[in-house]
Write an enzyme that holds these catalytic residues in place. Sequence first.
Site, short mmCIF file in Angstrom:
data_model
loop_
_atom_site.label_atom_id
_atom_site.label_comp_id
_atom_site.label_asym_id
_atom_site.label_seq_id
_atom_site.Cartn_x
_atom_site.Cartn_y
_atom_site.Cartn_z
N CYS A 138 0.83 -1.21 0.00
CA CYS A 138 0.00 0.00 0.00
C CYS A 138 0.86 1.26 0.00
CB CYS A 138 -0.97 -0.02 1.17
SG CYS A 138 -0.22 -0.35 2.78
N1 LIG Z 1 -4.22 -4.09 5.49
C1 LIG Z 1 -3.71 -3.35 4.49
O1 LIG Z 1 -3.86 -2.13 4.44
C2 LIG Z 1 -2.94 -4.02 3.38
C3 LIG Z 1 -2.60 -3.27 2.26
C4 LIG Z 1 -1.86 -3.89 1.22
C5 LIG Z 1 -1.46 -5.20 1.36
N2 LIG Z 1 -1.80 -5.89 2.48
C6 LIG Z 1 -1.35 -7.27 2.58
O2 LIG Z 1 -2.48 -8.11 2.35
C7 LIG Z 1 -2.38 -9.29 3.15
C8 LIG Z 1 -3.65 -9.40 3.99
O3 LIG Z 1 -3.74 -8.25 4.82
P1 LIG Z 1 -4.99 -7.99 5.79
O4 LIG Z 1 -4.80 -6.64 6.35
O5 LIG Z 1 -6.26 -8.35 5.12
O6 LIG Z 1 -4.67 -9.06 6.93
P2 LIG Z 1 -5.63 -9.61 8.08
O7 LIG Z 1 -6.77 -8.70 8.31
O8 LIG Z 1 -4.74 -9.91 9.23
O9 LIG Z 1 -6.19 -10.98 7.45
C9 LIG Z 1 -5.33 -12.07 7.21
C10 LIG Z 1 -6.18 -13.22 6.66
O10 LIG Z 1 -5.33 -14.34 6.45
C11 LIG Z 1 -5.84 -15.51 7.13
N3 LIG Z 1 -4.65 -16.17 7.64
C12 LIG Z 1 -3.76 -15.71 8.56
N4 LIG Z 1 -2.71 -16.54 8.68
C13 LIG Z 1 -2.94 -17.57 7.82
C14 LIG Z 1 -2.21 -18.74 7.48
N5 LIG Z 1 -1.03 -19.03 8.05
N6 LIG Z 1 -2.74 -19.58 6.56
C15 LIG Z 1 -3.95 -19.31 5.98
N7 LIG Z 1 -4.68 -18.21 6.26
C16 LIG Z 1 -4.16 -17.34 7.17
C17 LIG Z 1 -6.79 -14.98 8.18
O11 LIG Z 1 -7.96 -15.77 8.34
P3 LIG Z 1 -8.06 -17.06 9.22
O12 LIG Z 1 -7.18 -16.83 10.42
O13 LIG Z 1 -9.51 -17.17 9.56
O14 LIG Z 1 -7.60 -18.15 8.32
C18 LIG Z 1 -7.29 -13.67 7.56
O15 LIG Z 1 -8.40 -13.92 6.72
C19 LIG Z 1 -1.10 -9.14 3.96
O16 LIG Z 1 -0.03 -9.79 3.32
C20 LIG Z 1 -0.86 -7.64 3.96
O17 LIG Z 1 0.51 -7.29 4.12
C21 LIG Z 1 -2.54 -5.35 3.48
#
Ligand SMILES: NC(=O)c1ccc[n+]([C@@H]2O[C@H](COP(=O)([O-])OP(=O)(O)OC[C@H]3O[C@@H](n4cnc5c(N)ncnc54)[C@H](OP(=O)(O)O)[C@@H]3O)[C@@H](O)[C@H]2O)c1
Length: 321
Positions: A138
Amino acid sequence: MSDRSGTIRVGLVGARGYTGAELVRLIDGHPGLELSYACSRAHAGDPVIDHIDHAPADLRFLEAEASTVGAQQADVCVLALPNDASARYVAAIDEACPDTVIVDLSADHRFDEDWAYGLCEQNADAIGASRRIANPGCYATAMQFATLPVLDLLGDVPPVFAGISGVSGAGSTPSPKNDPEVLHDNVLPYAPVGHVHEREVSHQLGRAVRFMPHVAPFFRGLSVSAALTLREPAMLSDIVERYTTWCADHPLVRTLETHTPTPRDGADTNGALIGGLAIGDDGRALGVTCAIDNLLKGAASQAIQNINLALGLDPLEGLMP
Ligand SMILES: NC(=O)c1ccc[n+]([C@@H]2O[C@H](COP(=O)([O-])OP(=O)(O)OC[C@H]3O[C@@H](n4cnc5c(N)ncnc54)[C@H](OP(=O)(O)O)[C@@H]3O)[C@@H](O)[C@H]2O)c1
């Protein structure tokens, strides 16, 4: 693969997280896409609609097993997982359905030359020719938008970026960066050196940059303020013209010229705002700010744009109001 109506089937792993929920909403509003499966370890078996608005009424969360994901044979799989969690899903899809387009939101493939780097405004041809797309970070998205219009004008001084984002940038897993106690009436600086987005932008721009992120107690949106140093003195009007011309080619990126965008201005939008353009007395010090929604242009909207490009759809399908 795509169903008999021609609708493109998209699966989502990591669906219950912040970016996953935004993707569910965007897929629902996209005329050519349907959410065909969604995985969550925490909610496996539950109706998705019980946890995420805009989900199909009859869809239940699947276990996040790699073999389950491979067996779905969707047209597209979006991995919205933390860093270092994607490998087993990619391996399962490579094995079971290699033509499936994978868009990885994590940093796992942003330095991998076998994957297209998914900054759509900069890399559309490579994305369109690829089945493996690394969605940019981001902050990295905003840093590159602030810099690309004048990249060829910069001298040797490394660009310096100060970033500030809302707590959703840290994901939904509890940490000091989204702890309400830490952030109450406060701002938290972190990772002053070596942030992955610093490495990502240095890699993409082919020159070293510095980046210092901060997190603040609002939910969504970010801004990056860049201190750039031009090789030769320039007039502000010429610099404004540079940004205006660049934005004219990229409909999701708009310039406010000298007016400075704030994180709130970019929040809840699919695009980016570039502004706050200012030149120092020496004509070489250039200030510029870019604001985006970290969950949208910084993640989910950019993923949809990447899916559109990879599948030969209109790049903005499902993204305009
Ligand atoms: N947040 C932002 O602003 C943003 C912006 C750009 C990119 N990103 C990237 O996008 C990705 C997701 O970000 P997010 O903010 O949506 O994260 P989040 O809210 O922490 O969600 C992570 C998701 O991954 C699942 N998960 C966690 N560990 C896992 C594992 N070992 N195996 C399978 N599923 C797993 C979780 O669900 P369960 O635990 O139910 O499986 C949850 O649905 C990250 O890599 C982040 O760096 C985020």
